[in-house]
Design a protein around this motif. Structure first.
Motif, PDB file in Angstrom:
ATOM      1  N   ARG A  87       0.834  -1.209   0.000  1.00 41.81           N
ATOM      2  CA  ARG A  87       0.000   0.000   0.000  1.00 41.81           C
ATOM      3  C   ARG A  87       0.863   1.251   0.000  1.00 41.81           C
ATOM      4  NH1 ARG A  87      -2.967  -3.272   3.599  1.00 41.81           N
ATOM      5  NH2 ARG A  87      -2.086  -2.193   5.391  1.00 41.81           N
ATOM      6  N   GLU A  88       1.929   1.255   0.788  1.00 35.83           N
ATOM      7  CA  GLU A  88       2.837   2.405   0.815  1.00 35.83           C
ATOM      8  C   GLU A  88       3.471   2.642  -0.550  1.00 35.83           C
ATOM      9  OE1 GLU A  88       5.676   1.885   3.984  1.00 35.83           O
ATOM     10  OE2 GLU A  88       4.078   1.705   5.497  1.00 35.83           O
ATOM     11  N   LEU A  89       3.853   1.564  -1.229  1.00 34.76           N
ATOM     12  CA  LEU A  89       4.430   1.696  -2.566  1.00 34.76           C
ATOM     13  C   LEU A  89       3.421   2.283  -3.538  1.00 34.76           C
ATOM     14  CD1 LEU A  89       6.436  -1.633  -2.872  1.00 34.76           C
ATOM     15  CD2 LEU A  89       7.382   0.675  -2.925  1.00 34.76           C
ATOM     16  N   LEU A  90       2.185   1.823  -3.467  1.00 35.63           N
ATOM     17  CA  LEU A  90       1.152   2.350  -4.354  1.00 35.63           C
ATOM     18  C   LEU A  90       0.919   3.829  -4.128  1.00 35.63           C
ATOM     19  CD1 LEU A  90      -1.423  -0.584  -4.370  1.00 35.63           C
ATOM     20  CD2 LEU A  90      -0.049   0.237  -6.292  1.00 35.63           C
TER      21      LEU A  90
END
Length: 94
Positions: A87-90
């Motif tokens: 989620r952080e990467l997205l």
């Protein structure tokens, strides 16, 4: 060998900002779900992931290479953290 240092995790060449991580010499069992993630995505750093979770690196390396199996609670924690990173990467690239 004054240009390198050796520790429990591997051999590090500080002048080059490179190193050989010990866990990289062992192929995880492809049926091991934790090891499979780190085998499929070698750009993930298992040692950094272990630090992020507060799990001792040698124990996490054993999970990755399949010599130890995490409890169901620990497996859930690992799965949740992998999803959190996703989620952080997205968010970062969106």
């Amino acid at each position: 060998m004054s240009n390198c240092r050796v520790d429990c995790d591997g051999v590090w060449f500080d002048d080059l900002d490179e190193g050989l991580e010990l866990s990289g010499f062992f192929s995880p069992k492809k049926t091991n779900p934790i090891g499979r993630v780190f085998w499929l995505f070698p750009e993930l750093n298992a040692s950094a992931f272990a630090r992020r979770l507060g799990i001792p690196q040698p124990l996490f390396a054993a999970y990755v290479n399949g010599t130890k199996k995490p409890s169901s609670a620990r497996k859930k924690l690992i799965d949740e953290e992998l999803r959190r990173i996703g989620r952080e990467l997205l968010k970062t690239v969106a």
